[in-house]
Motif scaffolding. Structure first.
Motif, PDB file in Angstrom:
ATOM      1  N   ILE A 225      -3.324   6.369  -4.716  1.00  0.00           N
ATOM      2  CA  ILE A 225      -3.242   6.775  -3.309  1.00  0.00           C
ATOM      3  C   ILE A 225      -4.429   6.219  -2.534  1.00  0.00           C
ATOM      4  CG2 ILE A 225      -3.139   8.730  -1.710  1.00  0.00           C
ATOM      5  CD1 ILE A 225      -1.904  10.363  -4.045  1.00  0.00           C
ATOM      6  N   ALA A 226      -5.622   6.257  -3.139  1.00  0.00           N
ATOM      7  CA  ALA A 226      -6.824   5.740  -2.483  1.00  0.00           C
ATOM      8  C   ALA A 226      -6.714   4.239  -2.227  1.00  0.00           C
ATOM      9  CB  ALA A 226      -8.050   6.037  -3.351  1.00  0.00           C
ATOM     10  N   ILE A 227      -6.285   3.496  -3.234  1.00  0.00           N
ATOM     11  CA  ILE A 227      -6.168   2.041  -3.094  1.00  0.00           C
ATOM     12  C   ILE A 227      -5.066   1.697  -2.100  1.00  0.00           C
ATOM     13  CG2 ILE A 227      -5.577  -0.096  -4.324  1.00  0.00           C
ATOM     14  CD1 ILE A 227      -6.817   1.293  -6.858  1.00  0.00           C
ATOM     15  N   GLY A 228      -3.929   2.395  -2.194  1.00  0.00           N
ATOM     16  CA  GLY A 228      -2.827   2.148  -1.255  1.00  0.00           C
ATOM     17  C   GLY A 228      -3.210   2.469   0.175  1.00  0.00           C
TER      18      GLY A 228
ATOM     19  N   GLY B 283       0.813  -1.203   0.000  1.00  0.00           N
ATOM     20  CA  GLY B 283       0.000   0.000   0.000  1.00  0.00           C
ATOM     21  C   GLY B 283       0.850   1.258   0.000  1.00  0.00           C
ATOM     22  N   MET B 284       1.934   1.262   0.788  1.00  0.00           N
ATOM     23  CA  MET B 284       2.830   2.419   0.830  1.00  0.00           C
ATOM     24  C   MET B 284       3.512   2.634  -0.521  1.00  0.00           C
ATOM     25  SD  MET B 284       2.678   3.976   3.697  1.00  0.00           S
ATOM     26  CE  MET B 284       4.174   4.961   3.638  1.00  0.00           C
ATOM     27  N   ARG B 285       3.884   1.543  -1.184  1.00  0.00           N
ATOM     28  CA  ARG B 285       4.489   1.671  -2.517  1.00  0.00           C
ATOM     29  C   ARG B 285       3.506   2.299  -3.498  1.00  0.00           C
ATOM     30  NH1 ARG B 285       7.256  -3.362  -1.857  1.00  0.00           N
ATOM     31  NH2 ARG B 285       5.426  -4.442  -2.664  1.00  0.00           N
ATOM     32  N   GLN B 286       2.235   1.869  -3.408  1.00  0.00           N
ATOM     33  CA  GLN B 286       1.240   2.408  -4.332  1.00  0.00           C
ATOM     34  C   GLN B 286       0.948   3.877  -4.026  1.00  0.00           C
ATOM     35  OE1 GLN B 286      -2.069  -0.213  -4.954  1.00  0.00           O
ATOM     36  NE2 GLN B 286      -2.807   0.931  -6.708  1.00  0.00           N
ATOM     37  N   ILE B 287       0.929   4.250  -2.760  1.00  0.00           N
ATOM     38  CA  ILE B 287       0.769   5.660  -2.393  1.00  0.00           C
ATOM     39  C   ILE B 287       1.926   6.478  -2.951  1.00  0.00           C
ATOM     40  CG2 ILE B 287       0.799   7.290  -0.447  1.00  0.00           C
ATOM     41  CD1 ILE B 287      -0.667   5.132   1.189  1.00  0.00           C
ATOM     42  N   LEU B 288       3.142   5.953  -2.810  1.00  0.00           N
ATOM     43  CA  LEU B 288       4.333   6.645  -3.306  1.00  0.00           C
ATOM     44  C   LEU B 288       4.234   6.890  -4.810  1.00  0.00           C
ATOM     45  CD1 LEU B 288       7.231   7.690  -2.633  1.00  0.00           C
ATOM     46  CD2 LEU B 288       8.053   5.384  -3.193  1.00  0.00           C
ATOM     47  N   TRP B 289       3.832   5.862  -5.549  1.00  0.00           N
ATOM     48  CA  TRP B 289       3.728   6.009  -7.000  1.00  0.00           C
ATOM     49  C   TRP B 289       2.589   6.960  -7.373  1.00  0.00           C
ATOM     50  CZ3 TRP B 289       6.932   5.939 -10.599  1.00  0.00           C
ATOM     51  CH2 TRP B 289       6.566   5.823 -11.941  1.00  0.00           C
ATOM     52  N   GLY B 290       1.512   6.925  -6.608  1.00  0.00           N
ATOM     53  CA  GLY B 290       0.403   7.846  -6.856  1.00  0.00           C
ATOM     54  C   GLY B 290       0.820   9.294  -6.652  1.00  0.00           C
ATOM     55  N   LEU B 291       1.602   9.554  -5.610  1.00  0.00           N
ATOM     56  CA  LEU B 291       2.096  10.909  -5.364  1.00  0.00           C
ATOM     57  C   LEU B 291       3.050  11.349  -6.473  1.00  0.00           C
ATOM     58  CD1 LEU B 291       2.720  10.765  -1.507  1.00  0.00           C
ATOM     59  CD2 LEU B 291       1.031  12.190  -2.690  1.00  0.00           C
ATOM     60  N   PHE B 292       3.869  10.422  -6.960  1.00  0.00           N
ATOM     61  CA  PHE B 292       4.773  10.741  -8.078  1.00  0.00           C
ATOM     62  C   PHE B 292       3.953  11.136  -9.306  1.00  0.00           C
ATOM     63  CE2 PHE B 292       7.142   9.651 -11.898  1.00  0.00           C
ATOM     64  CZ  PHE B 292       8.389  10.225 -11.662  1.00  0.00           C
ATOM     65  N   LYS B 293       2.932  10.359  -9.610  1.00  0.00           N
ATOM     66  CA  LYS B 293       2.082  10.665 -10.759  1.00  0.00           C
ATOM     67  C   LYS B 293       1.466  12.054 -10.646  1.00  0.00           C
ATOM     68  CE  LYS B 293       0.353   6.065 -12.130  1.00  0.00           C
ATOM     69  NZ  LYS B 293      -0.881   5.256 -12.168  1.00  0.00           N
ATOM     70  N   LYS B 294       0.950  12.364  -9.465  1.00  0.00           N
ATOM     71  CA  LYS B 294       0.258  13.638  -9.269  1.00  0.00           C
ATOM     72  C   LYS B 294       1.226  14.822  -9.262  1.00  0.00           C
ATOM     73  CE  LYS B 294      -2.509  16.912  -7.846  1.00  0.00           C
ATOM     74  NZ  LYS B 294      -3.247  17.694  -8.849  1.00  0.00           N
ATOM     75  N   ILE B 295       2.248  14.758  -8.409  1.00  0.00           N
ATOM     76  CA  ILE B 295       3.110  15.925  -8.170  1.00  0.00           C
ATOM     77  C   ILE B 295       4.159  16.110  -9.260  1.00  0.00           C
ATOM     78  CG2 ILE B 295       4.803  16.900  -6.566  1.00  0.00           C
ATOM     79  CD1 ILE B 295       3.171  15.500  -4.302  1.00  0.00           C
TER      80      ILE B 295
END
Length: 483
Positions: free
Chosen positions: A253-256, A195-207
């Motif tokens: 980020i939501a799924i993570g 989940g933390m990995r997916q949050i990290l990638w989601g933040l990369f995509k967004k920011i």
């Protein structure tokens, strides 16, 4: 509260600690904490609209209970329509009132009759399109007897307001998410790390991707009348990656975040820009909405079971409704119609189910044929996004007209060429990482798992460094908050 804000960075660990170390002995307390945290999360934006979520929750919970004891089919239909009208009534008022009013006045003016009507200054509640469809799935599935109505109001409230996916999805089905609130959750380290990995990638995509692309997409679309065709093409491509990075980043980020609390949400994006035709694109883009319309609108209308006329009619209905769901603007409707036109030849020739597997599965390079079809599909998608991004139909037509002019052969113009080139390089790196990880449920779910720990952590550190380097002083909202 935004996922990419300091507020959320403080909020999430506090809720996580309370959830696993304070309320972990009681499932009911955990669910109650989720409800409280979700209402705080949503109310951080505007507490007044919490009443809408609460009212929708009460209506559908009550109707579900009544459907469980009602055997008369006519009364069951009345109960279902009560749920549909209440939920869609709120959505229609807040999202479409001024649109219908303005077009009603314009239509009468066209025939020489002037009507005086005042538009209302209506604030669109964030996420209303998402949680409305989520609660509707519950009422419809209970009516169809696919789901037993719940007697646990706390669990149902948590299902409706679950903060990770409350404001921009994925739009979860009651049959999938609601039962997870009945079961005791135990902390799983591997699931939390994933989940933390997916949050990290989601933040990369967004920011790193979406926000950088947004700078140039906004600059180009807002000044399109002054720019040449080649610059406008790049503007459309920047928006193409902006909307994907922004929306799929939110979903990641939501799924993570959900996985941190022991929940599994459905995959909402499955590398859609690697699709080989438009049918595959729509199986991979905003999956929760596409499948919602398929199951609750397209199939009940007859799907593709009838003759040619029914197939054409149902295809246009589902794409037009999908476009209208995004907003009260003719540009969204035309975007939906355009995608229907793209889709119809595949459906009518029975080629809409050709590409079900991942492109170049088990290989690094696609075949020339696959690559060609992928580029064509991407080009069609970029063209359609112009309508989605344009302010109005006139803006879209003038934008496309300039692209089709001889100025398309001119050198692109940017106020900050070095920043534009850097953004293009970031997009290229992003595409390579997504391509490498396209067989996982998100891009970096498997990348680096067999690497030495030091190399793997270097990779994650580079992602964190990039996020920190491009983190704006004021966080930018996600695009789909407006829908």
């Amino acid at each position: 509260m935004l996922f990419n804000s300091i507020d959320f960075a403080i909020f999430l660990p506090i809720v996580f600690i309370l959830y696993w170390f304070v309320t972990n002995k009681s499932l009911r307390l955990q669910n109650l904490l989720i409800v409280a945290a979700s209402y705080l999360f949503y109310g951080w934006w505007d507490w007044r609209f919490l009443s809408l979520i609460l009212f929708s929750t009460l209506v559908d919970y009550t109707i579900g209970r009544k459907l469980s004891v009602e055997e008369n089919q006519n009364r069951r239909k009345i109960l279902l329509w009560a749920s549909i009208l209440v939920n869609l009534g709120f959505l229609g008022f807040f999202k479409y009132y001024n649109f219908f009013l303005d077009n009603f006045v314009t239509a009468f003016s066209f025939f020489g009759t002037e009507i005086k009507a005042s538009s209302l200054n209506i604030i669109l509640p964030v996420g209303i399109s998402f949680y409305t469809f989520q609660t509707l799935s519950y009422s419809i599935d209970v009516y169809k007897r696919k789901l037993e109505p719940t007697k646990d109001f706390i669990a149902f409230s948590a299902f409706v307001s679950f903060f990770p996916q409350l404001v921009a999805g994925p739009i979860e089905r009651a049959t999938h998410l609601l039962p997870q609130f009945y079961k005791k959750r135990t902390f799983e380290y591997s699931k939390a790390v994933d989940g933390m990995r997916q949050i990290l990638w989601g933040l990369f995509k967004k920011i790193v991707i979406a926000d950088n692309c947004a700078e140039f997409a906004n600059q180009i679309f807002n000044n399109s009348a002054e720019l040449n065709g080649s610059t406008l093409v790049l503007g459309a491509i920047f928006f193409t990656f902006q909307i994907y990075g922004d929306f799929s980043g939110y979903s990641d980020i939501a799924i993570g975040t959900s996985r941190l609390f022991g929940f599994d949400l459905m995959q909402n994006f499955n590398f859609p820009y690697f699709s080989r035709d438009i049918a595959e694109f729509w199986r991979r883009w905003h999956i929760s909405l596409s499948t919602w319309f398929r199951d609750y609108l397209y199939i009940p209308l007859g799907g593709s079971r009838g003759g040619t006329w029914m197939k054409v009619r149902n295809t246009f209905i589902i794409f037009i409704v999908s476009g209208f769901w995004h907003g009260a603007n003719w540009t969204y409707i035309v975007w939906g119609i355009l995608n229907a036109i793209y889709f119809l030849p595949l459906l009518l020739t029975n080629n809409n189910r050709n590409n079900l597997e991942t492109i170049a599965q088990g290989k690094f390079f696609p075949s020339i044929k696959e690559f060609s079809f992928m580029l064509i599909t991407f080009g069609l998608t970029v063209f359609a996004w112009i309508f989605f991004r344009a302010e109005n139909m006139g803006h879209a037509i003038s934008y496309i007209s300039e692209i089709l002019s001889p100025s398309i052969f001119s050198i692109p113009k940017f106020t900050d060429m070095s920043r534009a080139l850097m953004t293009i390089i970031l997009i290229a790196i992003f595409v390579l990482v997504e391509w490498k990880g396209r067989e996982g449920h998100f891009a970096i779910s498997h990348i680096g798992q067999r690497w030495h720990r030091s190399l793997r952590w270097t990779f994650y550190s580079l992602i964190i460094f990039a996020i920190g380097m491009f983190m704006p002083s004021v966080e930018s909202p996600f695009i789909y908050f407006q829908f």
